[in-house]
Design a protein around this motif. Structure first.
Motif, PDB file in Angstrom:
ATOM      1  N   GLY A   1       0.886  -0.992   0.085  1.00 31.43           N
ATOM      2  CA  GLY A   1      -0.030  -0.065  -0.076  1.00 31.43           C
ATOM      3  C   GLY A   1       0.797   1.162   0.062  1.00 31.43           C
ATOM      4  O   GLY A   1       0.486   2.422  -0.765  1.00 31.43           O
ATOM      5  N   PHE A   2       1.980   1.253   0.673  1.00 33.04           N
ATOM      6  CA  PHE A   2       3.093   2.330   0.646  1.00 33.04           C
ATOM      7  C   PHE A   2       3.485   2.598  -0.649  1.00 33.04           C
ATOM      8  O   PHE A   2       3.854   3.793  -1.140  1.00 33.04           O
ATOM      9  N   VAL A   3       3.384   1.638  -1.494  1.00 34.71           N
ATOM     10  CA  VAL A   3       4.422   1.709  -2.929  1.00 34.71           C
ATOM     11  C   VAL A   3       3.202   2.601  -3.687  1.00 34.71           C
ATOM     12  O   VAL A   3       3.236   3.264  -4.435  1.00 34.71           O
ATOM     13  N   LEU A   4       1.755   2.111  -3.443  1.00 33.58           N
ATOM     14  CA  LEU A   4       0.645   2.837  -4.509  1.00 33.58           C
ATOM     15  C   LEU A   4       0.599   4.247  -4.068  1.00 33.58           C
ATOM     16  O   LEU A   4       0.600   5.121  -4.667  1.00 33.58           O
ATOM     17  N   LEU A   5       0.523   4.505  -2.588  1.00 29.98           N
ATOM     18  CA  LEU A   5       0.697   5.721  -1.918  1.00 29.98           C
ATOM     19  C   LEU A   5       1.889   6.533  -2.768  1.00 29.98           C
ATOM     20  O   LEU A   5       1.690   7.778  -3.101  1.00 29.98           O
ATOM     21  N   GLY A   6       3.058   6.254  -2.983  1.00 26.84           N
ATOM     22  CA  GLY A   6       4.450   6.804  -3.116  1.00 26.84           C
ATOM     23  C   GLY A   6       4.193   7.125  -4.408  1.00 26.84           C
ATOM     24  O   GLY A   6       4.651   8.232  -4.895  1.00 26.84           O
ATOM     25  N   ILE A   7       3.653   6.343  -5.480  1.00 25.09           N
ATOM     26  CA  ILE A   7       3.654   6.520  -6.859  1.00 25.09           C
ATOM     27  C   ILE A   7       2.855   7.604  -7.417  1.00 25.09           C
ATOM     28  O   ILE A   7       3.414   8.412  -8.029  1.00 25.09           O
ATOM     29  N   PHE A   8       1.588   7.804  -6.803  1.00 21.32           N
ATOM     30  CA  PHE A   8       0.716   8.679  -7.267  1.00 21.32           C
ATOM     31  C   PHE A   8       0.868   9.914  -6.323  1.00 21.32           C
ATOM     32  O   PHE A   8       0.002  10.796  -6.514  1.00 21.32           O
ATOM     33  N   ALA A   9       1.896  10.055  -5.508  1.00 18.56           N
ATOM     34  CA  ALA A   9       2.176  11.328  -5.033  1.00 18.56           C
ATOM     35  C   ALA A   9       2.860  12.286  -5.996  1.00 18.56           C
ATOM     36  O   ALA A   9       2.760  13.323  -6.081  1.00 18.56           O
ATOM     37  N   PHE A  10       3.372  11.420  -6.917  1.00 19.64           N
ATOM     38  CA  PHE A  10       4.307  12.408  -8.050  1.00 19.64           C
ATOM     39  C   PHE A  10       5.390  13.373  -7.443  1.00 19.64           C
ATOM     40  O   PHE A  10       5.274  14.412  -7.861  1.00 19.64           O
ATOM     41  N   ARG A  11       6.190  12.862  -6.384  1.00 18.29           N
ATOM     42  CA  ARG A  11       7.325  13.645  -5.855  1.00 18.29           C
ATOM     43  C   ARG A  11       8.196  12.719  -5.988  1.00 18.29           C
ATOM     44  O   ARG A  11       8.340  11.451  -5.484  1.00 18.29           O
ATOM     45  N   GLU A  12       9.488  13.412  -6.458  1.00 18.22           N
ATOM     46  CA  GLU A  12      11.011  12.650  -6.385  1.00 18.22           C
ATOM     47  C   GLU A  12      10.961  11.968  -5.302  1.00 18.22           C
ATOM     48  O   GLU A  12      11.458  10.812  -5.288  1.00 18.22           O
ATOM     49  N   ILE A  13      10.920  12.482  -4.000  1.00 19.39           N
ATOM     50  CA  ILE A  13      11.500  12.082  -2.876  1.00 19.39           C
ATOM     51  C   ILE A  13      10.570  10.886  -2.669  1.00 19.39           C
ATOM     52  O   ILE A  13      11.203   9.472  -2.209  1.00 19.39           O
ATOM     53  N   ALA A  14       9.344  10.748  -2.800  1.00 18.16           N
ATOM     54  CA  ALA A  14       8.067   9.755  -2.790  1.00 18.16           C
ATOM     55  C   ALA A  14       8.669   8.545  -3.482  1.00 18.16           C
ATOM     56  O   ALA A  14       8.728   7.281  -3.126  1.00 18.16           O
ATOM     57  N   MET A  15       8.928   8.946  -5.053  1.00 14.74           N
ATOM     58  CA  MET A  15       9.321   7.859  -6.053  1.00 14.74           C
ATOM     59  C   MET A  15      10.671   7.034  -5.604  1.00 14.74           C
ATOM     60  O   MET A  15      10.627   6.035  -5.803  1.00 14.74           O
ATOM     61  N   GLN A  16      11.645   7.776  -5.055  1.00 14.32           N
ATOM     62  CA  GLN A  16      12.732   7.283  -4.420  1.00 14.32           C
ATOM     63  C   GLN A  16      12.331   6.234  -3.503  1.00 14.32           C
ATOM     64  O   GLN A  16      12.857   4.996  -3.458  1.00 14.32           O
ATOM     65  N   GLY A  17      11.588   6.475  -2.679  1.00 14.54           N
ATOM     66  CA  GLY A  17      11.086   5.791  -1.462  1.00 14.54           C
ATOM     67  C   GLY A  17      10.290   4.379  -1.980  1.00 14.54           C
ATOM     68  O   GLY A  17      10.540   3.239  -1.540  1.00 14.54           O
ATOM     69  N   VAL A  18       9.572   4.589  -3.219  1.00 20.30           N
ATOM     70  CA  VAL A  18       8.905   3.441  -3.819  1.00 20.30           C
ATOM     71  C   VAL A  18       9.816   2.519  -4.207  1.00 20.30           C
ATOM     72  O   VAL A  18       9.637   1.217  -3.996  1.00 20.30           O
ATOM     73  N   VAL A  19      10.940   2.712  -4.944  1.00 25.87           N
ATOM     74  CA  VAL A  19      11.878   1.667  -5.517  1.00 25.87           C
ATOM     75  C   VAL A  19      12.690   1.346  -4.436  1.00 25.87           C
ATOM     76  O   VAL A  19      12.504   0.070  -4.254  1.00 25.87           O
ATOM     77  N   LEU A  20      12.985   1.921  -3.291  1.00 26.16           N
ATOM     78  CA  LEU A  20      13.538   1.456  -2.137  1.00 26.16           C
ATOM     79  C   LEU A  20      12.659   0.503  -1.488  1.00 26.16           C
ATOM     80  O   LEU A  20      13.060  -0.588  -1.056  1.00 26.16           O
ATOM     81  N   GLN A  21      11.231   0.713  -1.344  1.00 26.69           N
ATOM     82  CA  GLN A  21      10.181  -0.290  -0.642  1.00 26.69           C
ATOM     83  C   GLN A  21      10.204  -1.500  -1.634  1.00 26.69           C
ATOM     84  O   GLN A  21       9.885  -2.455  -0.634  1.00 26.69           O
ATOM     85  N   MET A  22      10.113  -1.397  -2.817  1.00 26.81           N
ATOM     86  CA  MET A  22      10.058  -2.559  -3.421  1.00 26.81           C
ATOM     87  C   MET A  22      11.281  -3.641  -3.309  1.00 26.81           C
ATOM     88  O   MET A  22      11.044  -4.656  -3.313  1.00 26.81           O
ATOM     89  N   VAL A  23      12.463  -2.989  -3.232  1.00 28.65           N
ATOM     90  CA  VAL A  23      13.725  -3.898  -2.896  1.00 28.65           C
ATOM     91  C   VAL A  23      13.559  -4.174  -1.326  1.00 28.65           C
ATOM     92  O   VAL A  23      14.112  -5.450  -1.142  1.00 28.65           O
ATOM     93  N   SER A  24      13.309  -3.449  -0.400  1.00 28.52           N
ATOM     94  CA  SER A  24      13.506  -3.712   0.996  1.00 28.52           C
ATOM     95  C   SER A  24      12.387  -4.521   1.241  1.00 28.52           C
ATOM     96  O   SER A  24      12.540  -5.704   2.022  1.00 28.52           O
ATOM     97  N   HIS A  25      11.078  -4.481   0.738  1.00 23.55           N
ATOM     98  CA  HIS A  25       9.980  -5.284   1.083  1.00 23.55           C
ATOM     99  C   HIS A  25      10.410  -6.793   0.394  1.00 23.55           C
ATOM    100  O   HIS A  25      10.200  -8.026   1.089  1.00 23.55           O
TER     101      HIS A  25
END
Length: 489
Positions: free
Chosen positions: A317-341
């Protein structure tokens, strides 16, 4: 050409496993391990080759390989590598190696066909992460689906048939919707340009009416959020996770869920920018709902693997939240979340498999006090339980913190709701650890701790999650160019 070879090595390795099983069943696991080791070495070489390199052109593609496949229909074998694909391929072969090691002693029936399906699933996932022809992308999307169905149906637990049918129906329904959307985009582009092509770069220039773009985008979006999975399309996940063999659960959590997030980032946002922005609030809402809903259901579970499965619904759910925030810092977090998860939840599934092998049950009510007899396993389990609840210095904390920072700039109420998921994650994580490893001892017979092979597997997971917590810039630098193209300027 190297990308085609990396996929081919897995496909050929899978066939060799199936054939070699007729003469020597012990040989097949070595073939599978060797095939993945070759690909892992290739991707490490590419990582160091392009790390910090100046990206060619505006697109930032390191490798772009294309040959005609079915030119009369505008279909080509078009694969390419950029920073995002690099990260996902590195993750694929890392998880793949550990999946083979997990299966080393667990799989005793039809090992040749098992490793054939395992390698072909990984080949399909690899193809999804590099395909830039939409027909080829759909082809690889189906290639990873069918062998995973067999992994669950043939080597799963007692309710494996039901779980495999459910997995197949959900993902196939989403895949067919995506196929319809791809065909619609193909014909609209052909009518506008006079050239019928499935090529990603050609389709980026397609002009779409807002209503048309919305409907075509939803075909892609539904397929991807089923795989993610997002509430309410998550229903297949707990059954598939709980019934799959250990390596199957590892690949599902570590890789298959990430193909959904990757598809949104790679195809939905660039192909349909206005339509994506129009649904951003709703997507963030469903992300926040998934975070809370998944965490609450995880807390209520008594089956260890189902508990971990519902944590995936929450974390993604964090991934979906971060992608559609359309902010660079959130998108960086999305990629990190994909790997960390992938690493933290994958490790928990492997631990669940080890416990099932020793205790012959997944019911946490029948466990307790296991730290006394298995201190090494207890210590490693604590690392990944802490990672799951977002302890600083571990990868999940960095990822979720960046996502929440980026989302807060866009939608304060939804981000506040999502933040409650961090509290709930502490509740289900600590409950899991207390029920399994703390309290009075319920198992009287002696239990063996990690074997050397199991120790290697968990050491690799542990190094990965700590590295992401201490040096997240390793991943962030690789995807910096990509996320900058996707955010609101």
């Amino acid at each position: 050409m190297i990308l085609a070879w990396m996929i081919s090595i897995l496909l050929i390795g899978g066939l060799l496993c199936w054939l070699a099983a007729q003469w020597n069943t012990a040989l097949v696991k070595w073939i599978a391990l060797f095939a993945l080791l070759i690909d892992f070495i290739f991707i490490i070489q590419l990582w160091f080759q392009y790390q910090g390199a100046s990206l060619p052109g505006a697109g930032g593609w390191f490798i772009d390989y294309r040959v005609n496949w079915i030119p009369s229909f505008g279909i080509s074998f078009h694969v390419a590598l950029d920073g995002l694909s690099m990260v996902m391929l590195m993750l694929t072969y890392f998880i793949g190696l550990l999946a083979v090691l997990c299966s080393w002693k667990e799989i005793k029936e039809r090992p040749g066909f098992y490793f054939f399906n395992l390698l072909w699933t990984l080949a399909g996932i690899s193809g999804v992460f590099v395909a830039l022809d939409l027909f080829l992308f759909y082809f690889f999307w189906e290639v990873m689906l069918v062998p995973m169905y067999f992994l669950i149906a043939l080597w799963g637990d007692s309710n494996r048939r039901y779980a495999s049918y459910k997995f197949f129906i959900f993902t196939q329904a989403g895949g067919l919707l995506m196929l319809v959307a791809i065909l619609a985009l193909y014909f609209i582009h052909g009518a506008q340009s006079g050239v019928y092509s499935y090529d990603y770069f050609s389709l980026l220039n397609t002009r779409l009416e807002p209503s048309t773009a919305k409907w075509i985008m939803m075909g892609f979006m539904i397929a991807f959020i089923i795989k993610l999975p997002a509430v309410p399309f998550h229903n297949w996940l707990p059954d598939a996770h709980s019934e799959a063999p250990t390596a199957g659960s590892l690949i599902l959590a570590g890789l298959l869920l990430k193909t959904g997030a990757y598809g949104i980032i790679r195809f939905v946002l660039p192909l349909f920018p206005q339509a994506s922005a129009a649904i951003a609030w709703w997507a963030m809402l469903f992300g926040a709902i998934g975070i809370i809903y998944g965490a609450m259901l995880a807390f209520a579970q008594t089956d260890l693997k189902r508990l971990i499965a519902y944590t995936s619904v929450s974390h993604m759910g964090f991934v979906l939240l971060g992608i559609f925030a359309f902010r660079e810092i959130a998108m960086q977090g999305v990629v990190l979340q994909m790997v960390s998860h992938a690493i933290s939840t994958g490790a928990l599934f492997v631990l669940a498999g080890m416990l099932k092998e020793r205790l012959h049950t997944r019911d946490i009510r029948k466990m307790g006090g296991l730290w006394t007899s298995m201190p090494a396993m207890g210590g490693v389990a604590m690392v990944f339980v802490m990672a799951s609840l977002g302890l600083p210095a571990l990868g999940n904390f960095i990822a979720e913190f960046l996502i929440l920072m980026g989302a807060f700039l866009v939608n304060v109420p939804l981000t506040t709701i999502a933040t409650l998921g961090l509290v709930l994650s502490a509740l289900y994580s600590l409950r899991l650890f207390q029920k399994v490893f703390m309290g009075p001892t319920t198992i009287k017979e002696p239990l063996k701790d990690f074997s050397a092979r199991e120790g290697i597997i968990m050491a690799a997971f542990s190094i990965g999650i700590v590295w992401l917590g201490l040096y997240p810039q390793t991943v962030m630098n690789m995807v910096e160019n990509i996320v900058q193209q996707l955010v609101v300027k």
